[in-house]
Design an enzyme around this catalytic site. Structure first.
Site, PDB file in Angstrom:
ATOM      1  N   ASN A   5    -103.411  31.944  56.003  1.00  0.00           N
ATOM      2  CA  ASN A   5    -102.923  33.027  56.906  1.00  0.00           C
ATOM      3  C   ASN A   5    -101.704  33.723  56.317  1.00  0.00           C
ATOM      4  O   ASN A   5    -100.621  33.747  56.886  1.00  0.00           O
ATOM      5  CB  ASN A   5    -102.634  32.487  58.318  1.00  0.00           C
ATOM      6  CG  ASN A   5    -101.531  31.452  58.353  1.00  0.00           C
ATOM      7  OD1 ASN A   5    -101.285  30.763  57.365  1.00  0.00           O
ATOM      8  ND2 ASN A   5    -100.855  31.336  59.482  1.00  0.00           N
ATOM      9  N   ASP A  53     -98.082  20.496  58.907  1.00  0.00           N
ATOM     10  CA  ASP A  53     -98.102  21.882  59.383  1.00  0.00           C
ATOM     11  C   ASP A  53     -96.763  22.555  59.062  1.00  0.00           C
ATOM     12  O   ASP A  53     -96.202  23.302  59.866  1.00  0.00           O
ATOM     13  CB  ASP A  53     -98.410  21.944  60.892  1.00  0.00           C
ATOM     14  CG  ASP A  53     -98.809  23.351  61.344  1.00  0.00           C
ATOM     15  OD1 ASP A  53     -98.914  24.264  60.494  1.00  0.00           O
ATOM     16  OD2 ASP A  53     -99.016  23.538  62.559  1.00  0.00           O
ATOM     17  N   HIS A  57    -102.086  20.233  55.273  1.00  0.00           N
ATOM     18  CA  HIS A  57    -101.786  21.392  56.121  1.00  0.00           C
ATOM     19  C   HIS A  57    -100.369  21.917  55.851  1.00  0.00           C
ATOM     20  O   HIS A  57     -99.401  21.492  56.482  1.00  0.00           O
ATOM     21  CB  HIS A  57    -101.937  20.990  57.591  1.00  0.00           C
ATOM     22  CG  HIS A  57    -101.931  22.139  58.539  1.00  0.00           C
ATOM     23  ND1 HIS A  57    -102.591  22.101  59.743  1.00  0.00           N
ATOM     24  CD2 HIS A  57    -101.344  23.357  58.481  1.00  0.00           C
ATOM     25  CE1 HIS A  57    -102.414  23.253  60.377  1.00  0.00           C
ATOM     26  NE2 HIS A  57    -101.651  24.027  59.626  1.00  0.00           N
ATOM     27  N   ASP A 111    -106.614  28.980  60.451  1.00  0.00           N
ATOM     28  CA  ASP A 111    -105.399  28.426  61.060  1.00  0.00           C
ATOM     29  C   ASP A 111    -104.336  29.502  61.323  1.00  0.00           C
ATOM     30  O   ASP A 111    -104.133  30.406  60.534  1.00  0.00           O
ATOM     31  CB  ASP A 111    -104.776  27.332  60.208  1.00  0.00           C
ATOM     32  CG  ASP A 111    -103.567  26.724  60.899  1.00  0.00           C
ATOM     33  OD1 ASP A 111    -103.688  26.399  62.091  1.00  0.00           O
ATOM     34  OD2 ASP A 111    -102.500  26.609  60.276  1.00  0.00           O
ATOM     35  N   ARG A 154     -96.702  30.511  52.632  1.00  0.00           N
ATOM     36  CA  ARG A 154     -96.232  31.890  52.898  1.00  0.00           C
ATOM     37  C   ARG A 154     -96.435  32.855  51.719  1.00  0.00           C
ATOM     38  O   ARG A 154     -95.872  33.949  51.732  1.00  0.00           O
ATOM     39  CB  ARG A 154     -94.749  31.899  53.289  1.00  0.00           C
ATOM     40  CG  ARG A 154     -94.424  31.064  54.508  1.00  0.00           C
ATOM     41  CD  ARG A 154     -95.099  31.602  55.758  1.00  0.00           C
ATOM     42  NE  ARG A 154     -94.612  30.925  56.957  1.00  0.00           N
ATOM     43  CZ  ARG A 154     -95.398  30.561  57.969  1.00  0.00           C
ATOM     44  NH1 ARG A 154     -96.705  30.782  57.937  1.00  0.00           N
ATOM     45  NH2 ARG A 154     -94.880  29.973  59.033  1.00  0.00           N
ATOM     46  N   HIS A 163     -89.958  29.588  58.351  1.00  0.00           N
ATOM     47  CA  HIS A 163     -89.659  30.893  58.955  1.00  0.00           C
ATOM     48  C   HIS A 163     -88.273  31.339  58.530  1.00  0.00           C
ATOM     49  O   HIS A 163     -87.369  30.517  58.380  1.00  0.00           O
ATOM     50  CB  HIS A 163     -89.705  30.816  60.488  1.00  0.00           C
ATOM     51  CG  HIS A 163     -91.094  30.792  61.034  1.00  0.00           C
ATOM     52  ND1 HIS A 163     -91.949  31.867  60.947  1.00  0.00           N
ATOM     53  CD2 HIS A 163     -91.784  29.807  61.654  1.00  0.00           C
ATOM     54  CE1 HIS A 163     -93.108  31.547  61.499  1.00  0.00           C
ATOM     55  NE2 HIS A 163     -93.044  30.299  61.934  1.00  0.00           N
ATOM     56  N   HIS A 179     -98.069  25.619  55.004  1.00  0.00           N
ATOM     57  CA  HIS A 179     -97.999  27.087  54.904  1.00  0.00           C
ATOM     58  C   HIS A 179     -97.014  27.433  53.785  1.00  0.00           C
ATOM     59  O   HIS A 179     -95.816  27.203  53.931  1.00  0.00           O
ATOM     60  CB  HIS A 179     -97.545  27.694  56.229  1.00  0.00           C
ATOM     61  CG  HIS A 179     -98.537  27.472  57.340  1.00  0.00           C
ATOM     62  ND1 HIS A 179     -99.573  28.339  57.585  1.00  0.00           N
ATOM     63  CD2 HIS A 179     -98.680  26.453  58.230  1.00  0.00           C
ATOM     64  CE1 HIS A 179    -100.306  27.881  58.596  1.00  0.00           C
ATOM     65  NE2 HIS A 179     -99.786  26.732  59.006  1.00  0.00           N
TER      66      HIS A 179
HETATM   67 ZN   LIG Z   1    -102.494  25.958  63.659  1.00  0.00          ZN
HETATM   68 ZN   LIG Z   2    -100.682  25.632  60.564  1.00  0.00          ZN
END
Ligand SMILES: [Zn+2]
Ligand SMILES: [Zn+2]
Length: 424
Positions: free
Chosen positions: A94, A305, A60, A152, A64, A309, A62
Site C-alpha cells: 500500500n 505491522d 507484515h 492491506d 513506505r 508515520h 510497511h
Molecule cells: Zn491492516
Molecule cells: Zn498493515
C-alpha cells in the site's frame, strides 16, 4: 520465491550461550561456529549468559517505499529490522504508487538489492490500485517475485472479487493475506467499540466488523478449498472462527501484533495517537483470547505491522491522527516483558511464533540452528532492562507505543543470511 538484500560475504565468528531452537528441539548451552556465513560446528559450552535463537521473520512490515521515503526507506526499515533481531521481512504494497504491476515490483526488488540490510520480500496488491474492483495480474506478479498478495490497509469488500482472488492466488501459488474489516460496520471508528470509547466520546470500531469479514472469507476459502492468511487478528470472535475452521480442516492461518497482545483499549485514555491502530486495541477479554491463541498455536505468527508515520501527522489530535505504530525494534522486548517474564507464555513459544511460524505460513526457509545451515541467529539478553528512546531507533519514524517505557529483554546481535547485520 526468493527474498533479496545487499550482496555481501558471510562472516566467520563463534557465538556461545543458551541455544533455544524450538524447531530443532534444542535448549542447551552451546558454542556455534560460523564460517563464511554457514554454521559449521555446534559444540557444548559453559556459557549461559545470553540466549541464542533462530532470528525472527516479520510477515507484515510497511516500508513506505515508494512514495513516502520521508517516513521509511528500504535502508532504514531493514536497519530497524536488523536491530529488532529479524533475518527476513515481508513488505506491504500500500505504497504510492501501489505495488500492483510487475514494473513497480521489479524496481522495488532492484532497490532492495542495493539497499536492504536483511533479506526482504514484497507482497503485491490483490486489486489494481487497491480499489477493490479489478484483480491485479497475479501470475505475472508472482513471476516478477511477489511473495504473496494483500490489499492491506484496506479490506477486499466485494465477496465476488475475494472469491476470484482465492482462485488466482492458488494458480500463482502465493499466499493471500487479508486485512479483515467490514467498512460498513467499522465506518469512521476511532477505537474499539466499548465502555472506554463511550466514556471518551470516540466513535467505535466494533469487533464484529473484523469477525464478520473473517467468517465470510473462511467460508469462501472452505468453498474454494484454498488457503487463507488472516492479518493482525484483534477480536475474540475472530479467534473462535479461526479455531472452528482449523478444526474442520480449512487451511487458515493467522498473525497477531505485539500491541494487540500487550495493550487494551484502556491505553487509549491517554489520547496518545501512538495508541491508535487499525484494527484497534480491544478490551481485556479480547487480549486474553489472543494470548491464548498464540500460546496454543491457533495463531502461528507474531507480525509487527510496523507502520511508520511522520511526526507532524501523528502529533495531530487523536481523531485526526493516522492509524498505526512502529514495532520492529521493540517486538521482542514487548513480548518478553509482558508475556515471557511474567510466565504467561513460554520463551520457546514466543521464539517459535516470531520465526518458524511466519516462515512456514509464507513458504520461506525456516531459520534453523543446525550444521550446514546458513546462519540466521539472534542473540538476546532476557534480563537486560532498557528505556525505549526514539534517539536509538534506526527507523526513520518514532511513532512507537512504547516511547519512554522501561522494558526487559534486549537484542544484542543479529546474523541474517550469514552476515552480522546488528550488534548492540
Ligand atoms: Zn491492516
Ligand atoms: Zn498493515
Amino acid at each position: 520465491m526468493a527474498l533479496v538484500c545487499r550482496n555481501g560475504r558471510g562472516d566467520t565468528l563463534t557465538l556461545e550461550g543458551r541455544v533455544v531452537d524450538p524447531t530443532e528441539g534444542i535448549d542447551e548451552c552451546l558454542a556455534i561456529t560460523i564460517e563464511k556465513g554457514v554454521i559449521v560446528a555446534i559444540a557444548p559450552s559453559g556459557a549461559s549468559a545470553t540466549v541464542i535463537a533462530p532470528a525472527f521473520v516479520d510477515p507484515h512490515v510497511h516500508l513506505r517505499t515508494p512514495g513516502r521515503e520521508d517516513e521509511e526507506t528500504i535502508a532504514t526499515g531493514t536497519a530497524a529490522a536488523a536491530a529488532g533481531g529479524y533475518c527476513a521481512i515481508l513488505a506491504m504494497p500500500n505504497t504510492e504508487p501501489v505495488v500492483d504491476t510487475a514494473a513497480v515490483l521489479g524496481s522495488l526488488v532492484e532497490r532492495a538489492r542495493q539497499e536492504a540490510l536483511v533479506p526482504t520480500g514484497f507482497l503485491a496488491a490483490i486489486s489494481r490500485g487497491q480499489r477493490g474492483e479489478q484483480l491485479t495480474e497475479m501470475a505475472e506478479l508472482a513471476e516478477a517475485g511477489a511473495a504473496g498478495f494483500t490489499d492491506d490497509g484496506r479490506p477486499v469488500v466485494s465477496a465476488g472479487l475475494m472469491r476470484r482472488a482465492l482462485q488466482y492466488a492458488a494458480v500463482a501459488a502465493r499466499p493471500l493475506a487479508l486485512h479483515e474489516e467490514d467498512p460498513t460496520l467499522s465506518r469512521d471508528g476511532q477505537m474499539h467499540e466499548g465502555a472506554v470509547a463511550a466514556e471518551l466520546g470516540l466513535a467505535g470500531w466494533p469487533s464484529v466488523a473484523e469477525a464478520a469479514m473473517v467468517e465470510r472469507d473462511i467460508g469462501l476459502a472452505a468453498y474454494e478449498h484454498q488457503a487463507l492468511h488472516i492479518m493482525h487478528v484483534s477480536a475474540l470472535e475472530s479467534v473462535r472462527a479461526i479455531q472452528t475452521a482449523q478444526a474442520r480442516g480449512v487451511d487458515v492461518s493467522a498473525e497477531v501484533t505485539p500491541h494487540h497482545l500487550c495493550l487494551t483499549d484502556d491505553a487509549v485514555r491517554s489520547l496518545d495517537a501512538n495508541t491508535k491502530m487499525n484494527p484497534p486495541l480491544r478490551s481485556e477479554e479480547h487480549r486474553r483470547a489472543l494470548v491464548e491463541a498464540l500460546a496454543d498455536g491457533t495463531i502461528a505468527c507474531v507480525a509487527t505491522d510496523h507502520a511508520p508515520h511522520a511526526r507532524q501527522e501523528k502529533d495531530a489530535p487523536f481523531e485526526e491522527a493516522p492509524f498505526g505504530v512502529t514495532g520492529l525494534e521493540t517486538a521482542f522486548a514487548a513480548l518478553n516483558t509482558n508475556l515471557v517474564a511474567p510466565g504467561v507464555v513460554p520463551l520457546e513459544t514466543v521464539l517459535e511464533r516470531m520465526s518458524a511460524g511466519p516462515a512456514r505460513v509464507f513458504g520461506l526457509r525456516v531459520p534453523r540452528i543446525a550444521v550446514g545451515e546458513r546462519a540466521n541467529l539472534v542473540v538476546l539478553d532476557l534480563d537486560a532492562t532498557w528505556t525505549v528512546d526514539e534517539e536509538t531507533f534506526r527507523s526513520r519514524s518514532a511513532n512507537s507505543w512504547l516511547l519512554g517505557a522501561r522494558v526487559r529483554g534486549k537484542v544484542l546481535r543479529t546474523i541474517a543470511d550469514g552476515r552480522e547485520v546488528y550488534a548492540a
